[in-house]
Write an enzyme that holds these catalytic residues in place. Sequence first.
Site, PDB file in Angstrom:
ATOM      1  N   ASP A   1      -5.670  -6.295  -6.314  1.00  0.00           N
ATOM      2  CA  ASP A   1      -6.662  -6.099  -5.530  1.00  0.00           C
ATOM      3  C   ASP A   1      -7.636  -4.838  -6.004  1.00  0.00           C
ATOM      4  O   ASP A   1      -7.361  -3.768  -5.711  1.00  0.00           O
ATOM      5  CB  ASP A   1      -6.495  -6.268  -4.153  1.00  0.00           C
TER       6      ASP A   1
ATOM      7  N   ASP B   1     -19.526  -3.226 -11.510  1.00  0.00           N
ATOM      8  CA  ASP B   1     -20.054  -2.467 -12.402  1.00  0.00           C
ATOM      9  C   ASP B   1     -20.927  -3.379 -13.072  1.00  0.00           C
ATOM     10  O   ASP B   1     -21.240  -4.650 -12.710  1.00  0.00           O
ATOM     11  CB  ASP B   1     -19.014  -1.744 -13.624  1.00  0.00           C
TER      12      ASP B   1
ATOM     13  N   ASP C   1       0.630  -1.204  -0.035  1.00  0.00           N
ATOM     14  CA  ASP C   1       0.233  -0.073   0.014  1.00  0.00           C
ATOM     15  C   ASP C   1       0.774   1.171  -0.023  1.00  0.00           C
ATOM     16  O   ASP C   1       0.710   1.992   0.921  1.00  0.00           O
ATOM     17  CB  ASP C   1      -0.888   0.003   1.038  1.00  0.00           C
TER      18      ASP C   1
ATOM     19  N   HIS D   1     -21.110  -6.481 -18.459  1.00  0.00           N
ATOM     20  CA  HIS D   1     -20.571  -6.194 -19.604  1.00  0.00           C
ATOM     21  C   HIS D   1     -19.171  -5.500 -19.343  1.00  0.00           C
ATOM     22  O   HIS D   1     -18.039  -6.114 -19.771  1.00  0.00           O
ATOM     23  CB  HIS D   1     -21.226  -5.540 -20.939  1.00  0.00           C
ATOM     24  N   THR D   2     -19.258  -4.502 -18.601  1.00  0.00           N
ATOM     25  CA  THR D   2     -18.200  -3.584 -18.354  1.00  0.00           C
ATOM     26  C   THR D   2     -17.076  -4.603 -17.294  1.00  0.00           C
ATOM     27  O   THR D   2     -15.927  -4.145 -17.774  1.00  0.00           O
ATOM     28  CB  THR D   2     -18.363  -2.299 -17.573  1.00  0.00           C
TER      29      THR D   2
END
Length: 238
Positions: A59, A64, A8, A67-68
């Site tokens: 990650d 959404d 991170d 399809h996306t």
Amino acid sequence: MDPIIALDFEDLETTQAFLAQFDPTTPLFVKVGMELFYREGPAVIKKLRMQRPVNIFLDLKLHDIPHTVEKAAYQLGRLGIQLTTVHAVGGSAMLEAAKAGLLAGAADANVQAPKLLAITHLTSSTPAMLRTELSITTPLPQAVQHLAAVAQAAGVDGVVASAQEVPLIRAVTASDFLIITPGIRPAHTALGDQKRVVTPKQAHELGSSGIVVGRPITQASDPIAAYQQIKAEWSDHQ
């Protein structure tokens, strides 16, 4: 599976400086999250592998319309990563689309397809937040259990969940279903913004397949010693 180190960091330079502290011949399992990936782009995967042997958990928590998500997962499948994530609350159609996209992308790039993990509820979530902000009246552990069952039925390889919910998930999923658990904190360390946390030993005892550890390693005064201590506590119970 070795403990997965959550990288991170804000940029590749900082990330590589951190990794340079480890023996370059020692394989590591690392997690690349949104901050680093959005800053550096897909090239970060190749650049990390130039420095040392690494398995990569990318990650990005796709969420959404189906399809996306399928088109996005296709691109991720081409990267040769080992693990990646979607949100289980996107529903079965989205989960199935993500799996299809990963498989197609990996096949076109001639690499092994990554395992797909579904995010159940984040380890920063609390029962009060689910009830008052999301209008979810199902108790949190049972909500996590339900999402895990939905994910498995959709062909997902595993879930990301608090180790505290692992026994419930094991009760409704196959024995080879992966349960990767963040929110790992060795005894006597700060919790940060995590709410549902366990130690590496407790994660093993509860049945976790793998653990993700960030700040207790990346912000330690001696990251190598911290990693080795966590790895020993986790591996001693494998």
